[in-house]
Design a protein around this motif. Structure first.
Motif, PDB file in Angstrom:
ATOM      1  N   LEU A  28      -8.258   8.997 -50.502  1.00  0.00           N
ATOM      2  CA  LEU A  28      -7.054   9.819 -50.361  1.00  0.00           C
ATOM      3  C   LEU A  28      -7.382  11.185 -49.774  1.00  0.00           C
ATOM      4  CD1 LEU A  28      -5.249   8.979 -53.726  1.00  0.00           C
ATOM      5  CD2 LEU A  28      -4.592   8.222 -51.438  1.00  0.00           C
ATOM      6  N   LEU A  29      -8.477  11.764 -50.238  1.00  0.00           N
ATOM      7  CA  LEU A  29      -8.882  13.077 -49.735  1.00  0.00           C
ATOM      8  C   LEU A  29      -9.142  13.015 -48.237  1.00  0.00           C
ATOM      9  CD1 LEU A  29      -9.442  15.917 -50.900  1.00  0.00           C
ATOM     10  CD2 LEU A  29     -11.846  15.271 -51.036  1.00  0.00           C
ATOM     11  N   ARG A  30      -9.900  12.013 -47.799  1.00  0.00           N
ATOM     12  CA  ARG A  30     -10.195  11.861 -46.371  1.00  0.00           C
ATOM     13  C   ARG A  30      -8.922  11.586 -45.575  1.00  0.00           C
ATOM     14  NH1 ARG A  30     -14.453  14.314 -47.737  1.00  0.00           N
ATOM     15  NH2 ARG A  30     -16.301  13.118 -48.287  1.00  0.00           N
ATOM     16  N   PHE A  31      -8.034  10.785 -46.155  1.00  0.00           N
ATOM     17  CA  PHE A  31      -6.790  10.435 -45.470  1.00  0.00           C
ATOM     18  C   PHE A  31      -5.960  11.681 -45.188  1.00  0.00           C
ATOM     19  CE2 PHE A  31      -2.221   9.645 -46.015  1.00  0.00           C
ATOM     20  CZ  PHE A  31      -1.978   8.806 -44.937  1.00  0.00           C
ATOM     21  N   PHE A  32      -5.763  12.511 -46.212  1.00  0.00           N
ATOM     22  CA  PHE A  32      -4.927  13.701 -46.022  1.00  0.00           C
ATOM     23  C   PHE A  32      -5.615  14.725 -45.119  1.00  0.00           C
ATOM     24  CE2 PHE A  32      -2.961  12.240 -50.114  1.00  0.00           C
ATOM     25  CZ  PHE A  32      -1.703  12.001 -49.588  1.00  0.00           C
ATOM     26  N   GLN A  33      -6.917  14.872 -45.253  1.00  0.00           N
ATOM     27  CA  GLN A  33      -7.635  15.799 -44.376  1.00  0.00           C
ATOM     28  C   GLN A  33      -7.544  15.357 -42.923  1.00  0.00           C
ATOM     29  OE1 GLN A  33     -11.482  15.663 -46.293  1.00  0.00           O
ATOM     30  NE2 GLN A  33     -11.163  17.608 -47.349  1.00  0.00           N
ATOM     31  N   ALA A  34      -7.679  14.053 -42.688  1.00  0.00           N
ATOM     32  CA  ALA A  34      -7.615  13.533 -41.321  1.00  0.00           C
ATOM     33  C   ALA A  34      -6.232  13.710 -40.716  1.00  0.00           C
ATOM     34  CB  ALA A  34      -8.005  12.059 -41.302  1.00  0.00           C
ATOM     35  N   ASN A  35      -5.218  13.834 -41.575  1.00  0.00           N
ATOM     36  CA  ASN A  35      -3.848  14.008 -41.094  1.00  0.00           C
ATOM     37  C   ASN A  35      -3.370  15.457 -41.212  1.00  0.00           C
ATOM     38  OD1 ASN A  35      -2.458  11.233 -40.392  1.00  0.00           O
ATOM     39  ND2 ASN A  35      -3.808  10.839 -42.136  1.00  0.00           N
ATOM     40  N   CYS A  49      -3.303  17.663 -43.527  1.00  0.00           N
ATOM     41  CA  CYS A  49      -2.592  18.118 -44.721  1.00  0.00           C
ATOM     42  C   CYS A  49      -3.531  19.019 -45.532  1.00  0.00           C
ATOM     43  CB  CYS A  49      -2.152  16.932 -45.577  1.00  0.00           C
ATOM     44  SG  CYS A  49      -0.982  15.822 -44.761  1.00  0.00           S
ATOM     45  N   ASP A  50      -3.058  20.196 -45.905  1.00  0.00           N
ATOM     46  CA  ASP A  50      -3.887  21.132 -46.664  1.00  0.00           C
ATOM     47  C   ASP A  50      -4.058  20.653 -48.105  1.00  0.00           C
ATOM     48  OD1 ASP A  50      -4.181  22.844 -44.498  1.00  0.00           O
ATOM     49  OD2 ASP A  50      -2.369  23.980 -45.000  1.00  0.00           O
ATOM     50  N   ILE A  51      -5.294  20.698 -48.591  1.00  0.00           N
ATOM     51  CA  ILE A  51      -5.577  20.379 -49.988  1.00  0.00           C
ATOM     52  C   ILE A  51      -5.448  21.685 -50.772  1.00  0.00           C
ATOM     53  CG2 ILE A  51      -7.194  19.338 -51.607  1.00  0.00           C
ATOM     54  CD1 ILE A  51      -6.231  17.461 -49.371  1.00  0.00           C
ATOM     55  N   LEU A  52      -4.378  21.837 -51.518  1.00  0.00           N
ATOM     56  CA  LEU A  52      -4.101  23.086 -52.226  1.00  0.00           C
ATOM     57  C   LEU A  52      -4.911  23.210 -53.513  1.00  0.00           C
ATOM     58  CD1 LEU A  52      -0.209  23.182 -51.820  1.00  0.00           C
ATOM     59  CD2 LEU A  52      -1.956  24.166 -50.320  1.00  0.00           C
ATOM     60  N   GLU A  53      -5.175  22.070 -54.137  1.00  0.00           N
ATOM     61  CA  GLU A  53      -5.892  22.084 -55.414  1.00  0.00           C
ATOM     62  C   GLU A  53      -6.563  20.732 -55.590  1.00  0.00           C
ATOM     63  OE1 GLU A  53      -4.347  22.046 -59.917  1.00  0.00           O
ATOM     64  OE2 GLU A  53      -3.803  23.890 -58.848  1.00  0.00           O
ATOM     65  N   GLU A  54      -7.780  20.763 -56.125  1.00  0.00           N
ATOM     66  CA  GLU A  54      -8.483  19.496 -56.321  1.00  0.00           C
ATOM     67  C   GLU A  54      -9.440  19.608 -57.497  1.00  0.00           C
ATOM     68  OE1 GLU A  54     -11.723  16.482 -54.253  1.00  0.00           O
ATOM     69  OE2 GLU A  54     -11.386  18.488 -53.428  1.00  0.00           O
ATOM     70  N   SER A  55      -9.499  18.536 -58.275  1.00  0.00           N
ATOM     71  CA  SER A  55     -10.507  18.388 -59.318  1.00  0.00           C
ATOM     72  C   SER A  55     -11.044  16.968 -59.212  1.00  0.00           C
ATOM     73  CB  SER A  55      -9.899  18.632 -60.702  1.00  0.00           C
ATOM     74  OG  SER A  55      -9.074  17.537 -61.083  1.00  0.00           O
ATOM     75  N   ALA A  56     -11.921  16.597 -60.121  1.00  0.00           N
ATOM     76  CA  ALA A  56     -12.476  15.244 -60.091  1.00  0.00           C
ATOM     77  C   ALA A  56     -11.423  14.190 -60.403  1.00  0.00           C
ATOM     78  CB  ALA A  56     -13.631  15.126 -61.079  1.00  0.00           C
ATOM     79  N   GLY A  57     -10.281  14.630 -60.957  1.00  0.00           N
ATOM     80  CA  GLY A  57      -9.267  13.660 -61.360  1.00  0.00           C
ATOM     81  C   GLY A  57      -7.910  13.813 -60.710  1.00  0.00           C
TER      82      GLY A  57
END
Length: 265
Positions: free
Chosen positions: A10-17, A19-27
């Protein structure tokens, strides 16, 4: 597909499109969707139709996805995503619509102005389905080095340690491939086929045994009766459809990944 693999995908998918990752943790992750991505996955056709008619200011949504309920903070409110969930299936479909393949580059921060080579890898995630009266799915991830021909398993995990971008970093260049991506896909698919058929076949043996038992019951039921050939054949074919073991492979997604060579691979 394990939850950690889903998180990385999911992280790679949104980055490739973009989309800014506003917040992220291991879960979990909170993503600011682009207009295009909002249209693709948020199911708001009437909103976008109204906006285009009125000329209003678009407000794409933010989306919070929980990928591991144990690791996500209790205060996080979002949508739990797991293998088989509607949201993940929807994103798989978007990937397929986009051509299934992405191209990403490792973010490299050179200490000097010297050029850094990024080596080409082909990565494929394939779903192996074992089908009989029951169904079992397994996701296999392989990577192929498009110069050396090296193949590694659990390629998705290799990417987890890398920071990737859809743009090639400054002072970097990509090395030319010796193996064409099309040939690489065929090579990896062939390896995955071999892997699928080398797996334990206890599930198939069990299904064939149940098929045999139910066929014997069917024969006993129709034994001594007349004018039942049509009904008998229909039920016999139904048992075959239900129990006959089958293996199918589906390429879920993949891409070209340009990575810096590191010691030990």
């Amino acid at each position: 597909m394990e939850q950690r693999e889903i998180h990385t995908f999911l992280l790679r998918f949104f980055q490739a499109n973009q989309c800014d990752i506003l917040e992220e943790s291991a879960g979990h992750m909170t993503v600011q969707l682009t207009i295009e991505m909002d249209k693709l996955i948020m199911n708001r056709p009437f909103y976008w139709h109204w906006l285009e008619k009125t000329g209003g200011v678009p407000e794409p949504r933010q989306l919070t996805l929980i990928t591991d309920q144990k690791k996500a903070d209790d205060s996080v409110e979002g949508e739990f995503v797991h293998f088989g969930s509607p949201r993940l299936f929807q994103i798989f479909e978007v990937v397929k619509q986009q051509g299934r393949f992405i191209r990403l580059y490792e973010k490299v921060r050179p200490l000097t102005n010297s050029q850094i080579a990024l080596e080409p890898w082909l990565g494929l995630n394939v779903k192996i389905s074992y089908l009989a009266d029951r169904k079992k799915d397994k996701l296999l991830s392989l990577g192929l080095h498009l110069i050396r021909g090296e193949v590694i398993e659990q390629f998705q995990e290799k990417l987890e340690a890398r920071e990737l971008s859809s743009q090639i970093p400054d002072y970097c260049f990509t090395m030319s491939t010796m193996i064409k991506p099309e040939s690489g896909v065929k090579r990896l698919y062939s390896l995955m086929e071999r892997y699928a058929y080398e797996e334990p076949d206890d599930w198939a043996v069990r299904a064939v045994q149940k098929w045999k038992e139910d066929s014997e019951l069917l024969n006993q039921f129709y034994e001594g009766t007349s004018d039942t050939s049509v009904e008998y054949e229909i039920e016999r074919q139904a048992l075959k459809t239900l129990y006959e073991p089958k293996i199918s492979l589906t390429i879920e997604n993949g891409g070209l990944f340009y990575l810096q060579q590191k010691r030990g691979g």
